[in-house]
Every structure is written in C-alpha cells, then in structure tokens.
Design a protein around this motif. Structure first.
Motif, PDB file in Angstrom:
ATOM      1  N   PHE A 155      29.149  75.130   9.159  1.00 13.30           N
ATOM      2  CA  PHE A 155      28.720  76.424   9.699  1.00 13.30           C
ATOM      3  C   PHE A 155      29.736  76.987  10.682  1.00 13.30           C
ATOM      4  O   PHE A 155      29.840  78.195  10.856  1.00 13.30           O
ATOM      5  CB  PHE A 155      27.351  76.280  10.373  1.00 13.30           C
ATOM      6  CG  PHE A 155      26.795  77.579  10.889  1.00 13.30           C
ATOM      7  CD1 PHE A 155      26.211  78.481  10.020  1.00 13.30           C
ATOM      8  CD2 PHE A 155      26.883  77.899  12.237  1.00 13.30           C
ATOM      9  CE1 PHE A 155      25.715  79.688  10.491  1.00 13.30           C
ATOM     10  CE2 PHE A 155      26.388  79.094  12.713  1.00 13.30           C
ATOM     11  CZ  PHE A 155      25.796  80.002  11.836  1.00 13.30           C
ATOM     12  N   SER A 156      30.514  76.123  11.317  1.00 10.89           N
ATOM     13  CA  SER A 156      31.514  76.602  12.289  1.00 10.89           C
ATOM     14  C   SER A 156      32.620  77.400  11.622  1.00 10.89           C
ATOM     15  O   SER A 156      33.386  78.092  12.308  1.00 10.89           O
ATOM     16  CB  SER A 156      32.120  75.414  13.053  1.00 10.89           C
ATOM     17  OG  SER A 156      32.835  74.554  12.174  1.00 10.89           O
ATOM     18  N   LEU A 157      32.714  77.369  10.271  1.00 14.73           N
ATOM     19  CA  LEU A 157      33.713  78.177   9.563  1.00 14.73           C
ATOM     20  C   LEU A 157      33.416  79.667   9.682  1.00 14.73           C
ATOM     21  O   LEU A 157      34.266  80.499   9.347  1.00 14.73           O
ATOM     22  CB  LEU A 157      33.769  77.776   8.091  1.00 14.73           C
ATOM     23  CG  LEU A 157      34.276  76.358   7.794  1.00 14.73           C
ATOM     24  CD1 LEU A 157      34.138  76.052   6.308  1.00 14.73           C
ATOM     25  CD2 LEU A 157      35.723  76.200   8.228  1.00 14.73           C
ATOM     26  N   VAL A 158      32.227  80.004  10.151  1.00 10.71           N
ATOM     27  CA  VAL A 158      31.912  81.413  10.419  1.00 10.71           C
ATOM     28  C   VAL A 158      32.920  82.012  11.389  1.00 10.71           C
ATOM     29  O   VAL A 158      33.172  83.227  11.388  1.00 10.71           O
ATOM     30  CB  VAL A 158      30.480  81.540  10.974  1.00 10.71           C
ATOM     31  CG1 VAL A 158      30.190  82.970  11.430  1.00 10.71           C
ATOM     32  CG2 VAL A 158      29.474  81.114   9.916  1.00 10.71           C
ATOM     33  N   SER A 159      33.549  81.161  12.191  1.00 12.11           N
ATOM     34  CA  SER A 159      34.570  81.637  13.123  1.00 12.11           C
ATOM     35  C   SER A 159      35.706  82.349  12.384  1.00 12.11           C
ATOM     36  O   SER A 159      36.251  83.350  12.865  1.00 12.11           O
ATOM     37  CB  SER A 159      35.127  80.456  13.931  1.00 12.11           C
ATOM     38  OG  SER A 159      36.185  80.859  14.770  1.00 12.11           O
ATOM     39  N   PHE A 160      36.079  81.836  11.197  1.00  4.24           N
ATOM     40  CA  PHE A 160      37.102  82.509  10.387  1.00  4.24           C
ATOM     41  C   PHE A 160      36.607  83.868   9.901  1.00  4.24           C
ATOM     42  O   PHE A 160      37.350  84.852   9.901  1.00  4.24           O
ATOM     43  CB  PHE A 160      37.482  81.644   9.180  1.00  4.24           C
ATOM     44  CG  PHE A 160      38.540  80.618   9.462  1.00  4.24           C
ATOM     45  CD1 PHE A 160      39.885  80.964   9.474  1.00  4.24           C
ATOM     46  CD2 PHE A 160      38.189  79.304   9.704  1.00  4.24           C
ATOM     47  CE1 PHE A 160      40.859  80.018   9.728  1.00  4.24           C
ATOM     48  CE2 PHE A 160      39.166  78.342   9.946  1.00  4.24           C
ATOM     49  CZ  PHE A 160      40.499  78.701   9.961  1.00  4.24           C
ATOM     50  N   LEU A 161      35.346  83.920   9.462  1.00  4.16           N
ATOM     51  CA  LEU A 161      34.803  85.177   8.943  1.00  4.16           C
ATOM     52  C   LEU A 161      34.715  86.227  10.034  1.00  4.16           C
ATOM     53  O   LEU A 161      35.025  87.407   9.807  1.00  4.16           O
ATOM     54  CB  LEU A 161      33.421  84.924   8.328  1.00  4.16           C
ATOM     55  CG  LEU A 161      33.349  83.841   7.236  1.00  4.16           C
ATOM     56  CD1 LEU A 161      31.926  83.749   6.693  1.00  4.16           C
ATOM     57  CD2 LEU A 161      34.334  84.123   6.130  1.00  4.16           C
ATOM     58  N   ASP A 162      34.292  85.826  11.221  1.00  4.67           N
ATOM     59  CA  ASP A 162      34.207  86.769  12.337  1.00  4.67           C
ATOM     60  C   ASP A 162      35.575  87.300  12.744  1.00  4.67           C
ATOM     61  O   ASP A 162      35.690  88.435  13.221  1.00  4.67           O
ATOM     62  CB  ASP A 162      33.540  86.098  13.545  1.00  4.67           C
ATOM     63  CG  ASP A 162      32.047  85.890  13.341  1.00  4.67           C
ATOM     64  OD1 ASP A 162      31.472  86.556  12.459  1.00  4.67           O
ATOM     65  OD2 ASP A 162      31.466  85.059  14.054  1.00  4.67           O
ATOM     66  N   ALA A 163      36.610  86.472  12.554  1.00  7.61           N
ATOM     67  CA  ALA A 163      37.959  86.870  12.974  1.00  7.61           C
ATOM     68  C   ALA A 163      38.693  87.676  11.919  1.00  7.61           C
ATOM     69  O   ALA A 163      39.820  88.106  12.165  1.00  7.61           O
ATOM     70  CB  ALA A 163      38.782  85.623  13.310  1.00  7.61           C
TER      71      ALA A 163
END
Length: 511
Positions: free
Chosen positions: A371-379
């Motif tokens: 779920f922490s891969l959302v950081s890539f999507l937000d960026a």
C-alpha cells in the motif's frame, strides 16, 4: 525450455510469419508492374524462364528475396537463374543452427563444427560479395585453431564486402576467441553502423580500429578493459546506442562529451564496475542492472527513460530520482531486496507517464507494505500506466472474513491513471488495500488486470503450447488470490472499467 528459449522461439516464429506475409503481399499487389528480377542474367535466360513468373522490377524481387529465410532463398536459387543471381547478392546473411538446418543433436555429438563450417564456406564462396549489408554468425563448436581460422576468414569476407551490420555470437565453448581488430583498420570498418559481439575478447588499439559510422554497439560477455573501451568509443563519434552486459573487466565506465549523439545507454551485471560517468549532452535513456554504483550523469535534465535493477532500488527511486532526474517520462524499477515499505518524500515526478515496479527477489526477508506504493502515484500527477510485478513468494495474510478498510495516505485523486496491471496478485492485505485505493481514487481508470500467477507465458497465447511450471504453493496462493478478488474487489469495480482476472491455466496445472 527456459524463459530465454521461449522468447527466442516466439521471436523467430513471428519473424518468419511476417516475412511470408510481406512476400505474398508484394507478389499480389505488383504482378502487373514491369521489370526484371535480375538484369545481368536476362541475356542467358530462355523466354520460358523469363516469363514463367510475374514480371517485376528488380528492386521488388530483391526485397522479396531478402524476406525469404536462408533455406528458402537457397532452394529458390536452385530452380531459377534469376533467383540464383539474387542469391549471390543476398544482402542479409544469418548463420545459425536453425538457418542452416542443423540439429542440436549433432552439436552434442561434436559433428556440428564440421557441418557448420562446410555450409558457411560454401555459401560465402558463391556469394559475389556485392550488396552484402548484414552479417550475423551464431557459432557452435569447440575452441581450437581450426575454429579461429574459419571465423577470421568469414569476418574478413564480410567486412571487406562493406557490411553495415555485424553480429558475432559465440557459445561458451569458444571463450578464447580474440576478435581480429586488424580487420577494422585502414578504413575497412568505416561502413559498419551496428556491431554486436558476445563471448569473445575485443582488444582495440588507437592505430587499428576505425568505426566512423558506428551508431549501435552491444558488448555481451566480452573481455575488454576500461582503456580499450575508451579507445573504441573515442573512434565512434556518431554512436547513438551503447549496451554493455556481463563485461567483468570494466571498473569505470566513462563516456566523453564528444559522443554528442549518444541517447541510449544500457549497463547490466558488470560485476567489477564501480562508477558510471557520462558527459554526453543528449543521453535520454539509461538502463542499469547490478549492484548499486556511483552515477554521474552530465545532463540529468535530459533523462526521459530510466530502468534500474539493484537492491533497494524502489526506495532509491522514490527518494532520489524526483530531484536528480525530474523530467522522467518512463520509469522501470526492479529490486531483489527492499525495505519494508516505500518511503514518502516531497519530490514529484511531474512528467512521468509510465511506471513499472518489479519485486524480483524470490522471498523478501519480511513482509512488504504494498500500500505504501501509493506514494509513487501521489507524486506522479500525469501517470497513465502503472504495472506492478511481484515475483517473490508472498505472505497470504488475509483470512477473507473481516472487511477491508483501505488506509488513506492523502486525499489526492489520480486523475490521469488509465491502465493498471498487477502480476503475481495475492491475498496479501496491503496488496488488496492498494487495489481498492486505486479503484476508489481513480476516476479516469479504463482497464484493471489482476494476474494471480507469477508466470510470463500461458498456453492460451497463440505462440506457446504449455505454461511454465509452478509449484503447489503457487497454485494454492492463486486460489486464495481469486477468493480475495471476489470478496473485496469485484464489487467495487466501476462499470466503465474493463476488469480482467487471469488465473492459472486449467489445462497445464494440477488443480
């Protein structure tokens, strides 16, 4: 058959089909055009020979002949003087076990070298030497003086003919072969535009090598030092693509600013490498695989496409790349081991449109928070395609009883994301959370594909007969993944999204 073997088989089959289709199309669409398949033999051909086939311009016949396989072109030369002329001027010569009609059993019995040498010698002796543009050798045989003699002789014929593309692939048995760099001296190598070498030594010197037209250089398992590679690059000023793979003698790769046209660089598994330094002003595509080394890219703002494969590359990519290469449009990251989660960082990928993340290790030391891969999507506000590939065994920690409440890392919507694919989907809670988050926060989503296996080829593909083997744990994991999809994901997929679930093949797996 291994993965590389399947890739090669599929590539060969596609190439043969394309050649046959193109030849048929040309014959059907141009049979009313006038011309001659081979002007220099017309005076010796009888009237029946000249008109027993469509009367086409010579350049069309040359194109059709070049699209034929080596064996088909040889057969055609036996029944037609016109095709015999084209055979003697064939522009592309590719010698391998398959093109020469030799079996692998002969290779195991030791008779391959004799048959291979005879056939290649016979073909090259009958070739006029004119019109040859591409020369490719895949040599199978023992490492001895006779082998070196034949290879040197064939290379001399090809280079003297003025070829533009040269490919030399040797088996590990021919490990001591030293490429004759003297053949590239005195301007004889100035017409070569593409050079691909594997399993040999390449020792260029300032006085010998001349490759003024070289635009593509690919070295795989080649013994070459830093200094020798520097000499080679300094004599290849129009180079555009450079690939270096498994070259263990290179410690420091330095690319001078004089290589102004270099746009693509690939460095893979050079185990002695400690630093990559590029001053090329137009380098926009970089692929690196191996242990992490020191990078120095002269114009990082020019970088558009990046692929990195090394431990902890996912964390490195999120924390460092938005600042060091802010104009990336395509990013491929593969990691063999990783931290427990993707860090959040302030940097943004303002131009990124394609993102692929691969967890390549067979088993990480601890569970990863997908779920922490959302950081890539937000960026990545412009991201359109997101591919997640999970190759290692995961921990199926969902009991499929309790409801899932996806975490919210931010209120940001992913307004550009259209295509999402997850290979190796499992019943891991954080992975299900990630998928639910994407569905609930992406209004632009058009296609979502969840593949419950960790394989690349399936028997449902037209060019593959059987799936790659898998173990019982993988089959059980796929069962749990299907239940997780039906329980938590299917019900929240919008009607506007094309939703595909790929499961293990019932024909090839023991259910």
């Amino acid at each position: 058959m291994g993965l590389l073997g399947l890739n090669r088989l599929m590539s060969v089959q596609r190439e043969q089909r394309c050649r046959q289709i193109e030849a048929n199309r040309l014959l059907a669409s141009t049979d009313k055009r006038k011309g001659s398949p081979c002007k220099q033999d017309n005076s010796r051909c009888s009237k029946r020979e000249r008109y027993s086939q469509p009367d086409l311009p010579e350049d069309i016949w040359r194109l059709i002949h070049s699209l034929l396989s080596l064996q088909d072109a040889a057969r055609a030369a036996c029944v037609s003087r016109a095709f015999l002329c084209l055979w003697r001027c064939r522009p592309h010569l590719t010698f391998s076990l398959q093109t020469l009609g030799l079996s692998k059993m002969a290779c195991k019995k030791g008779g391959i070298a004799r048959d291979y040498n005879k056939k290649v010698d016979r073909i090259l002796k009958k070739h006029s030497g004119t019109g040859m543009k591409k020369f490719e050798i895949e040599f199978y045989g023992p490492s001895n003086a006779n082998t070196y003699y034949h290879l040197n002789n064939w290379l001399e014929i090809a280079i003297t003919s003025g070829i533009e593309e040269l490919t030399l692939r040797l088996t590990p048995d021919v490990t001591k072969y030293n490429f004759p760099c003297s053949l590239l001296s005195d301007g004889r190598g100035d017409l070569i535009q593409s050079l691909h070498l594997s399993h040999c030594s390449f020792r260029p010197t300032v006085e010998v090598v001349s490759l003024r037209s070289l635009t593509s250089l690919d070295l795989c398992l080649v013994r070459i030092t830093d200094r020798e590679l520097g000499i080679l690059l300094s004599n290849s000023l129009v180079l555009e693509k450079l690939g270096i793979k498994y070259c263990d003698k290179i410690n420091c790769l330095k690319i001078s600013c004089v290589l102004e046209r270099l746009s693509s660089l690939e460095v893979f598994e050079c185990y002695s490498l400690q630093m990559v330094e590029s001053k090329s002003p137009n380098l926009c595509s970089f692929c690196f695989g191996g242990e992490q080394v020191q990078f120095s890219i002269g114009e990082p703002l020019q970088m558009k496409n990046l692929q990195v494969i090394f431990p902890n590359s996912i964390s490195f990519g999120r924390a460092e790349l938005p600042f060091s290469m802010p104009n990336l449009e395509t990013l491929n990251i593969s990691s063999r081991c990783e931290m427990s989660h993707t860090p959040t960082a302030p940097g943004k990928f303002l131009h990124l449109r394609y993102l692929s993340i691969t967890f390549a290790g067979w088993r990480f030391s601890r569970a990863y928070d997908y779920f922490s891969l959302v950081s890539f999507l937000d960026a990545s506000p412009l991201l359109e395609t997101f591919i997640l590939c999970i190759l290692q065994k995961g921990k199926h920690d969902l009991t499929l009883r309790d409801p899932i409440y996806p975490r919210q890392m931010s209120e940001r919507q992913h307004d550009s994301l259209k295509n999402v694919k997850i290979n190796g989907f499992s019943s891991t809670k954080s992975l299900v959370e990630l998928t639910c988050h994407i569905l609930q926060n992406t209004t632009s989503l058009e296609c979502l594909t969840l593949d419950t296996t960790r394989i690349e080829f399936r028997c449902s593909d037209s060019s593959v007969d059987v799936c790659l083997p898998s173990d019982r744990d993988a089959i059980k994991g796929a069962h749990k993944a299907l239940l997780a999809i039906r329980t938590y994901i299917e019900g929240i997929v919008p009607a506007t999204v094309k939703f595909s679930v790929l499961e293990p093949c019932r024909r090839c797996y023991a259910w």
